[in-house]
Design an enzyme around this catalytic site. Structure first.
Site, PDB file in Angstrom:
ATOM      1  N   GLY A  95       0.828  -1.197   0.000  1.00 63.36           N
ATOM      2  CA  GLY A  95       0.000   0.000   0.000  1.00 63.36           C
ATOM      3  C   GLY A  95       0.867   1.254   0.000  1.00 63.36           C
ATOM      4  N   CYS A  96       0.259   2.376  -0.356  1.00 59.31           N
ATOM      5  CA  CYS A  96       1.013   3.632  -0.485  1.00 59.31           C
ATOM      6  C   CYS A  96       1.484   4.139   0.885  1.00 59.31           C
ATOM      7  CB  CYS A  96       0.183   4.676  -1.215  1.00 59.31           C
ATOM      8  SG  CYS A  96      -1.514   4.864  -0.596  1.00 59.31           S
ATOM      9  N   PHE A  97       0.570   4.248   1.859  1.00 58.63           N
ATOM     10  CA  PHE A  97       0.990   4.707   3.194  1.00 58.63           C
ATOM     11  C   PHE A  97       2.027   3.764   3.813  1.00 58.63           C
ATOM     12  CE2 PHE A  97      -3.307   6.883   3.421  1.00 58.63           C
ATOM     13  CZ  PHE A  97      -2.829   8.176   3.549  1.00 58.63           C
ATOM     14  N   PRO A  98       1.790   2.442   3.786  1.00 60.65           N
ATOM     15  CA  PRO A  98       2.783   1.543   4.400  1.00 60.65           C
ATOM     16  C   PRO A  98       4.167   1.635   3.755  1.00 60.65           C
ATOM     17  CG  PRO A  98       0.705   0.396   4.097  1.00 60.65           C
ATOM     18  CD  PRO A  98       0.564   1.707   3.392  1.00 60.65           C
ATOM     19  N   THR A  99       4.225   1.968   2.461  1.00 64.24           N
ATOM     20  CA  THR A  99       5.540   2.076   1.821  1.00 64.24           C
ATOM     21  C   THR A  99       6.345   3.211   2.457  1.00 64.24           C
ATOM     22  OG1 THR A  99       4.799   1.163  -0.284  1.00 64.24           O
ATOM     23  CG2 THR A  99       6.716   2.611  -0.364  1.00 64.24           C
TER      24      THR A  99
END
Ligand SMILES: NC(=O)c1ccc[n+]([C@@H]2O[C@H](COP(=O)([O-])OP(=O)(O)OC[C@H]3O[C@@H](n4cnc5c(N)ncnc54)[C@H](OP(=O)(O)O)[C@@H]3O)[C@@H](O)[C@H]2O)c1
Length: 328
Positions: free
Chosen positions: A142-146
């Site tokens: 996911g974008c936030f977890p990256t």
């Protein structure tokens, strides 16, 4: 190498086509959209006019002839395609959330049953490069977890708590208009959403735990009036205090040789359109503040998906991903 993009009319699908234009070995041969079947790709992606002659087609796995397929479709849709694509001999990168978490965690987090689960490597190459190399199927993070995981990873083992405070651009919500992404709701405004229960928290917890962290993990996202980008401020509370010099040395060593992680003051515009994650750290002893900036559609989605494809297929990891940001 022939590429199929399922969900090519959306934001991440459009960015896959844009980035793959500069890849040395890849050619997009199939771009799908159910609503736009028969329409030219540049009719919804006008920035690609003159660069591609592709026309959207309905996603029909039986007629798909490609070496690699990207799934740029909503969660729960991807799980209906993966097995068929693999059975037709394609390598697959799934940009959705369908294979990022173990089945029971996915079902609890997303509130839906998983109808075709099997484990897949989590494609965050800076942490799991060896698990991605040469495999047929990868789940793209996911974008936030990256951005969050890369900000905290070097201190994960030393932390007792990590609080992620993220600001995201509006394209993170995809290209379907909604009341919360409507211009008057977003412009000249800023606000938190899903304060304590954003679904991406499960991925952040999973990744920090895999790094050997016993820390409590907390996350609050905010919507800000920009199109692209995620700036994450990670408040990392340490078990033992560390000096500024020690923290800087730790981050330098951890990311040594990582082309896509740059240790410099994070500014959204500097990573816009790129696969870079810019990170800076400041220590006040027991608390380290680590800030990261990524483009949610590139390092947070399509760029990282191409980075994974390169590792899966044995291409240079940076192929198609060497473009600079757009500043100012
Ligand atoms: N936006 C981001 O920053 C971001 C970052 C990381 C990950 N992701 C994930 O990447 C995926 C795509 O996101 P996005 O922002 O590009 O979404 P989007 O702009 O809403 O585009 C979705 C695409 O999927 C297609 N689609 C929808 N349902 C489908 C189905 N059942 N079968 C086949 N195609 C279907 C749509 O076209 P038709 O309906 O015409 O077929 C469209 O092309 C999502 O899972 C999202 O969570 C997004």
């Amino acid at each position: 190498m022939k590429i199929a993009i399922i969900g090519a009319s959306g934001y991440t699908g459009g960015d896959l086509i844009r980035l793959l234009l500069t890849h040395s070995a890849a050619e997009v041969v199939t771009a799908t959209s159910r609503k736009l079947d028969g329409k030219r790709v540049d009719s919804v992606h006008p920035h690609l006019k003159g660069l591609t002659d592709l026309t959207f087609r309905n996603p029909s796995v039986d007629r798909m002839d490609a070496d690699v397929a990207f799934l740029a479709v909503p969660h729960t849709a991807a799980m209906g395609y993966v097995r068929g694509l693999l059975e037709r001999g394609m390598k697959v990168v799934d940009l959705s959330a369908d294979y990022r978490l173990p089945k029971e965690v996915f079902e609890k987090t997303y509130g839906v049953p998983h109808t075709d689960y099997f484990p897949a490597p989590y494609g965050l190459p800076e942490l799991h490069r060896d698990e991605v190399k040469g495999v047929p199927f990868v789940s793209n993070p996911g974008c936030f977890p990256t951005g969050a995981t890369l900000a905290a990873a070097p201190l994960a083992k030393m932390a007792k708590a990590v609080i992620f405070d993220s600001k995201t651009g509006v394209s993170g919500a995809g290209n379907s208009p909604s009341a919360t992404t409507h211009y008057p709701a977003v412009a000249d405004n800023i606000g938190p959403y899903k304060w304590t229960r954003h679904r991406h928290l499960a991925e952040m917890k999973q990744e920090l735990a895999r790094l050997g962290s016993g820390a409590g993990v907390y996350f609050t996202p905010h919507l800000v009036p920009v199109n692209r980008g995620i700036l994450t401020t990670a408040h990392i509370l340490l078990r033992e205090p560390l000096e500024q010099k020690e923290v800087e040395a730790l981050y330098r060593k951890y990311y040594e040789g990582e082309f896509f992680v740059r240790l410099q003051a994070p500014v959204l515009a500097a990573v816009r359109g790129t696969n870079f994650c810019d990170i800076a750290v400041e220590s006040e002893g027991e608390r380290v503040v680590a800030v990261s900036a990524i483009d949610n559609l590139v390092k947070g989605a399509s760029g990282q998906a191409i980075q994974n494809m390169n590792l899966m297929c044995g291409f240079p990891e940076q192929d198609g991903l060497r473009g600079a940001g757009v500043l100012p």
